[in-house]
Write an enzyme that holds these catalytic residues in place. Structure first.
Site, PDB file in Angstrom:
ATOM      1  NE  ARG A  51       0.592  -9.881  10.584  1.00 57.18           N
ATOM      2  CZ  ARG A  51       1.088  -9.015   9.699  1.00 57.18           C
ATOM      3  NH1 ARG A  51       2.370  -9.094   9.379  1.00 57.18           N
ATOM      4  NH2 ARG A  51       0.331  -8.091   9.178  1.00 57.18           N
TER       5      ARG A  51
ATOM      6  NE  ARG B 285      -2.583  -4.915   5.496  1.00 57.00           N
ATOM      7  CZ  ARG B 285      -1.327  -5.152   5.886  1.00 57.00           C
ATOM      8  NH1 ARG B 285      -0.348  -5.112   5.001  1.00 57.00           N
ATOM      9  NH2 ARG B 285      -1.054  -5.441   7.150  1.00 57.00           N
TER      10      ARG B 285
ATOM     11  NE  ARG C 266       2.904   0.587   9.280  1.00 57.10           N
ATOM     12  CZ  ARG C 266       3.719   1.069   8.360  1.00 57.10           C
ATOM     13  NH1 ARG C 266       3.726   2.370   8.118  1.00 57.10           N
ATOM     14  NH2 ARG C 266       4.525   0.297   7.675  1.00 57.10           N
TER      15      ARG C 266
ATOM     16  CG  ASP D 295       3.166  -6.691   6.861  1.00 56.15           C
ATOM     17  OD1 ASP D 295       2.020  -6.294   6.583  1.00 56.15           O
ATOM     18  OD2 ASP D 295       3.488  -7.050   8.004  1.00 56.15           O
TER      19      ASP D 295
ATOM     20  CE  LYS E 117       1.321  -1.471   6.370  1.00 57.57           C
ATOM     21  NZ  LYS E 117       2.166  -2.341   5.521  1.00 57.57           N
TER      22      LYS E 117
ATOM     23  CG  ASP F 249       7.090  -9.370  12.568  1.00 62.15           C
ATOM     24  OD1 ASP F 249       8.277  -9.723  12.617  1.00 62.15           O
ATOM     25  OD2 ASP F 249       6.743  -8.219  12.246  1.00 62.15           O
TER      26      ASP F 249
ATOM     27  N   GLY G  11       2.687  -7.023  17.231  1.00 60.06           N
ATOM     28  CA  GLY G  11       1.257  -6.815  17.048  1.00 60.06           C
ATOM     29  C   GLY G  11       0.951  -5.786  15.983  1.00 60.06           C
TER      30      GLY G  11
END
Length: 494
Positions: free
Chosen positions: A192, A185, A102, A271, A122, A261, A99
């Site tokens: 995902r 962002r 952050r 990511d 983020k 993920d 999950g």
């Protein structure tokens, strides 16, 4: 130096209506959670091009309200902040529930051209999915993600985007004590593969169907009328992922943590942690020093992507029905990826189309480069410049085995006879960037930022937003990396 923050009444106004469609999926998909305030925030960097897409005025960042909003200190009217739940495979092993540990999704806005983008912070504090983490991001990793997001976009590679970074002197412990930062962002969606795995693994098939319908209706409407919409979705994601892997391989990008993920259902690069663009060409290069098995090395990325797609197919199987239908949806990857990569590599050579002769030349060049660890981006840029009239020596000087390199270059003396087409210098120049975000450039910007000098971040951004142009004022950024660059170690905390 930090930018002065002003309080003009019209300086910051999103002027948009929030849609918050992911919030509408219901509580099984997330936990409502407001960001945690960032102590005494200040501006670190911002992308004006991303701001313009959101319809923000050019002086938006001069507002105290904007600084507080993008640090997580002040709610934006109409947003419904949340942390989403997902699961996934990490380094090939089922990791269970993960999950947004952050990241806080604020909601969804329309851009000036009518597209919808989700806005996420983020590094904005603890969530129910933080596990052993602190919910924060450090300045170092935030700078890397901000710059690479925008660099990849400018390269034409599908990616999440970054609007800004705010920083704080608030101490954060990683390998050492660092300072906190928040990246704002954007993406059409941050869903995902792991979101689907979560509901499938937990036998929540109604929610799995709800998620699938949401993704199809919003992003893959062509799948709605298919005989098997879930299988059609898997096939469409397979197609996008194959193209993304070809983009990565062609530009020499290594992701570093290709867990399920970290795989976007929209085929976006998402990511940015221990990523790296290749310096010397090494197919076995591992960008993440935490990856002791080399699972996510450069050459393995296409295979890992297929493995992750297979995991997505397993997650969708309760909706697809027959395993053969899932495998049929995945099968095109085996031809889509190599065909897409062949096209991209042909373009790097200057050829509009690939052919057996072009593929052979590419393979021979890569084999020679691998044997000598030839600088990957510099070779391709010099190749393009050679096609544009620069002397061959500038390419040959990159090799110890000049005769072998010269033999390959000589094949371009009569390209129509060998390849059936002539190479285009213009195509090669637009396929081989002059500057990319090498690790040492990011490290230099980070070192200055740690001293509260954020100027190099903005200068790098300006250059990276125009990667196919020459930048005489920053010629060293297109040059060879310094010797110390090979000792840079990038980990999952990066």
């Amino acid at each position: 130096m930090q930018d002065d923050v002003q309080t003009g009444p019209q300086a910051f106004d999103l002027g948009k209506v929030w849609n918050n469609r992911f919030f509408g999926l219901g509580s099984a998909f997330f936990t409502a959670r407001a960001p945690t305030a960032l102590r005494d925030p200040y501006w670190v960097a911002r992308s004006q091009s991303m701001a313009r897409e959101l319809g923000l005025q050019d002086n938006w960042w001069q507002s105290q309200e904007a600084l507080e909003a993008f640090s997580g200190n002040r709610p934006l009217a109409g947003s419904q902040p949340l942390a989403s739940v997902y699961s996934g495979h990490q380094f090939g092993v089922w990791a269970g529930q993960l999950g947004d540990g952050r990241a806080i999704l604020l909601g969804e806005l329309e851009t000036r051209d009518g597209q919808s983008l989700e806005l996420q912070l983020k590094g904005s504090g603890l969530t129910p999915y933080s596990r052993m983490g602190d919910g924060r991001a450090v300045l170092r990793s935030s700078i890397r993600e901000f710059l690479c997001s925008e660099a990849m976009h400018a390269l034409g590679i599908p990616t999440t985007r970054a609007l800004c970074i705010t920083g704080s002197d608030q101490p954060i412990r990683r390998e050492t004590i660092e300072t906190a930062a928040v990246v704002a962002r954007t993406a059409p969606s941050f869903i995902r593969f792991g979101h689907f795995e979560h509901f499938s693994h937990n036998q929540q098939h109604d929610d799995l169907q709800k998620l699938t319908d949401y993704v199809i209706d919003r992003f893959y409407p062509e799948c709605r009328d298919a005989a098997n919409p879930a299988a059609a979705l898997l096939a469409a994601v397979t197609h996008r992922t194959a193209k993304l892997m070809a983009d990565w391989q062609a530009v020499g990008f290594c992701h570093g943590v290709m867990n399920t993920d970290n795989m976007s259902i929209l085929g976006l690069t998402v990511d940015y942690g221990p990523f790296q663009f290749l310096d010397g060409f090494d197919p076995d290069h591992i960008p993440n020093h935490s990856d002791t098995s080399g699972r996510y090395s450069y050459k393995r990325q296409p295979q890992v992507a297929y493995w992750n797609l297979f995991a997505l197919g397993q997650a969708l199987l309760p909706l697809i029905g027959e395993p053969d239908d899932a495998m049929a949806a995945l099968e095109p990857y085996k031809s889509l990826f190599p065909a897409a990569l062949d096209r991209r590599m042909a373009a790097k050579l200057g050829f509009a189309d690939s052919s057996e002769g072009v593929k052979t030349l590419v393979n021979d060049l890569l084999a020679l480069m691998a044997s000598e660890r030839t600088d990957y981006p510099i070779f391709w840029r010099r190749w393009a410049q050679h096609l544009d009239g620069a002397p061959a020596d500038m390419v040959l000087d990159l090799f110890h085995d000049r005769p072998a390199a010269n033999t390959l270059l000589q094949q371009l003396q009569d390209p129509d006879q060998k390849f059936g087409q002539s190479p285009s210098a213009a195509l090669a120049l637009q396929s081989n960037p002059s500057v990319i975000l090498r690790n040492h450039l990011a490290e230099q910007a980070i070192a200055l930022a740690n001293q509260k000098d954020f100027s190099m971040i903005q200068q790098l951004l300006d250059v990276l937003e125009n990667p196919f142009e020459d930048h005489p004022d920053h010629a060293t950024w297109s040059g060879f990396p310094p010797d110390w660059a090979s000792s840079i170690q990038i980990s999952c905390s990066s």
